[in-house]
Design a protein around this motif. Structure first.
Motif, PDB file in Angstrom:
ATOM      1  N   PRO A  42     -86.671   5.219  60.682  1.00 45.57           N
ATOM      2  CA  PRO A  42     -87.002   5.427  59.260  1.00 45.57           C
ATOM      3  C   PRO A  42     -87.737   4.241  58.647  1.00 45.57           C
ATOM      4  CG  PRO A  42     -84.767   6.163  59.700  1.00 45.57           C
ATOM      5  CD  PRO A  42     -85.226   5.430  60.921  1.00 45.57           C
ATOM      6  N   ILE A  88     -84.298  11.945  62.595  1.00 44.75           N
ATOM      7  CA  ILE A  88     -84.637  10.923  61.595  1.00 44.75           C
ATOM      8  C   ILE A  88     -86.120  10.560  61.611  1.00 44.75           C
ATOM      9  CG2 ILE A  88     -82.311   9.990  61.516  1.00 44.75           C
ATOM     10  CD1 ILE A  88     -83.177   7.722  63.281  1.00 44.75           C
ATOM     11  N   GLN A 148     -80.407  16.731  59.372  1.00 43.50           N
ATOM     12  CA  GLN A 148     -81.417  15.674  59.369  1.00 43.50           C
ATOM     13  C   GLN A 148     -81.194  14.738  58.187  1.00 43.50           C
ATOM     14  OE1 GLN A 148     -85.450  17.163  58.875  1.00 43.50           O
ATOM     15  NE2 GLN A 148     -86.204  15.680  60.371  1.00 43.50           N
ATOM     16  N   ILE A 149     -80.945  15.297  57.033  1.00 44.46           N
ATOM     17  CA  ILE A 149     -80.744  14.498  55.830  1.00 44.46           C
ATOM     18  C   ILE A 149     -79.424  13.737  55.896  1.00 44.46           C
ATOM     19  CG2 ILE A 149     -80.264  14.701  53.343  1.00 44.46           C
ATOM     20  CD1 ILE A 149     -82.563  16.808  53.308  1.00 44.46           C
ATOM     21  N   LEU A 192     -79.971  10.697  58.035  1.00 53.63           N
ATOM     22  CA  LEU A 192     -80.733   9.674  57.318  1.00 53.63           C
ATOM     23  C   LEU A 192     -79.885   9.007  56.245  1.00 53.63           C
ATOM     24  CD1 LEU A 192     -84.137  11.542  57.115  1.00 53.63           C
ATOM     25  CD2 LEU A 192     -83.770   9.317  58.188  1.00 53.63           C
ATOM     26  N   ASN A 233     -80.400   5.437  53.829  1.00 55.21           N
ATOM     27  CA  ASN A 233     -81.674   5.724  53.178  1.00 55.21           C
ATOM     28  C   ASN A 233     -81.426   6.436  51.848  1.00 55.21           C
ATOM     29  OD1 ASN A 233     -83.996   5.102  55.218  1.00 55.21           O
ATOM     30  ND2 ASN A 233     -82.416   6.121  56.431  1.00 55.21           N
ATOM     31  N   ASN A 271     -82.560   8.862  48.466  1.00 58.17           N
ATOM     32  CA  ASN A 271     -83.243  10.157  48.355  1.00 58.17           C
ATOM     33  C   ASN A 271     -84.757   9.977  48.410  1.00 58.17           C
ATOM     34  OD1 ASN A 271     -80.815  11.437  48.161  1.00 58.17           O
ATOM     35  ND2 ASN A 271     -81.081  12.180  46.079  1.00 58.17           N
ATOM     36  N   ILE A 275     -85.849   9.168  51.979  1.00 59.29           N
ATOM     37  CA  ILE A 275     -85.759  10.368  52.811  1.00 59.29           C
ATOM     38  C   ILE A 275     -86.919  11.315  52.504  1.00 59.29           C
ATOM     39  CG2 ILE A 275     -84.379  12.430  53.313  1.00 59.29           C
ATOM     40  CD1 ILE A 275     -81.881  10.711  52.783  1.00 59.29           C
ATOM     41  N   VAL A 285     -84.604  17.130  48.679  1.00 59.86           N
ATOM     42  CA  VAL A 285     -83.604  16.315  49.384  1.00 59.86           C
ATOM     43  C   VAL A 285     -82.245  16.485  48.714  1.00 59.86           C
ATOM     44  CG1 VAL A 285     -82.857  13.970  49.939  1.00 59.86           C
ATOM     45  CG2 VAL A 285     -85.266  14.596  50.192  1.00 59.86           C
ATOM     46  N   ARG A 304     -78.839  18.013  50.267  1.00 56.15           N
ATOM     47  CA  ARG A 304     -77.687  17.116  50.257  1.00 56.15           C
ATOM     48  C   ARG A 304     -76.462  17.815  49.654  1.00 56.15           C
ATOM     49  NH1 ARG A 304     -78.410  10.898  48.456  1.00 56.15           N
ATOM     50  NH2 ARG A 304     -76.247  10.209  48.476  1.00 56.15           N
TER      51      ARG A 304
END
Length: 242
Positions: A82, A111, A174-175, A178, A183, A185, A188, A199, A203
């Motif tokens: 990232p 990521i 995936q989120i 991260l 990380n 928002n 990301i 995002v 989430r």
């Protein structure tokens, strides 16, 4: 060979092992060619021994593909993906690793890595995989060995854990991965090329499906269920950052 009007892929190779950088440079001296020896893609390889050197190089002269060499434990190196994507806009990362573990491959792709291959890959296949990354095919790019390994266990879950009442999507996983790497928002959104509102929506859906009240609870539950990989920052670094 006539290189005029032939596209050139600028490859930024990151490794702290000079012999591997030399090997990559030697392999990429030969362009991708068709059966009738028509050149379809040339390469310009730029070496970097550290992550910071790689980021500086990309800012000075943007590259197309970053070949991230990983040896031994890959947790620390994968955590850097990232950071590299945020510091090097537009670049696509291809991980080339000593050890192949499905969890590491899944985590790297989730990521932001565009592909995953292994050291020892045939030189022709290496050039072909870099070409696929350069052409932005959309799907994750794997070597034949990695693709066969991934096909054996197509489930998105790490290991055999209890099934969730609601299936979490690949984007939500995936989120979560991260978020676990600290990380924001905004970061990301930049990494995945989506809006911060999107995002936040993913989430919240992940929190709801995991029946978690907050971020710490969601990440803890995801680890417990084996949905995301714990990328230990205490792993021995595979190369220097500075």
């Amino acid at each position: 060979m006539n290189y005029e009007k032939v596209p050139v892929c600028r490859v930024l190779a990151v490794s702290d092992e000079p012999i591997r950088l030399f090997g990559i440079k030697y392999i990429l001296k030969t362009p991708v060619q068709t059966a009738d020896e028509r050149i379809v893609l040339g390469f310009d390889m730029v070496p970097a021994k550290t992550i910071n050197e790689a980021m500086f190089t990309h800012r000075k002269t943007p590259c197309d593909v970053l070949l991230l060499s990983v040896r031994g434990k890959s947790g620390m190196a994968i955590r850097l993906i990232p950071k590299l994507l945020l510091a090097c806009p537009g670049i696509r990362i291809l991980v080339i690793a000593d050890l192949l573990e499905k969890d590491d491959v899944l985590a790297a792709i989730r990521i932001g890595a565009a592909g995953y291959i292994e050291w020892g890959i045939d030189h022709l296949e290496l050039r072909d995989r870099i070409r696929e990354i350069y052409l932005k095919t959309g799907d994750a790019v794997y070597s034949g060995t990695v693709a066969r390994m991934m096909a054996k266990e197509p489930s998105v879950v790490y290991g055999t854990k209890p099934r969730l009442p609601c299936r979490i999507t690949s984007r939500e996983l995936q989120i979560l991965q991260l978020i676990a790497l600290e990380n924001s928002n905004k970061q990301i959104a930049d990494i995945l090329n989506i809006s911060t509102r999107t995002v936040e929506s993913h989430r919240k859906n992940a929190y709801r499906k995991l029946k978690a009240r907050n971020m710490a609870g969601a990440i803890g539950k995801a680890y417990e269920l084996g949905l995301i990989k714990r990328l230990d920052s205490n792993d021995e670094p595979t190369f220097s950052l500075n």
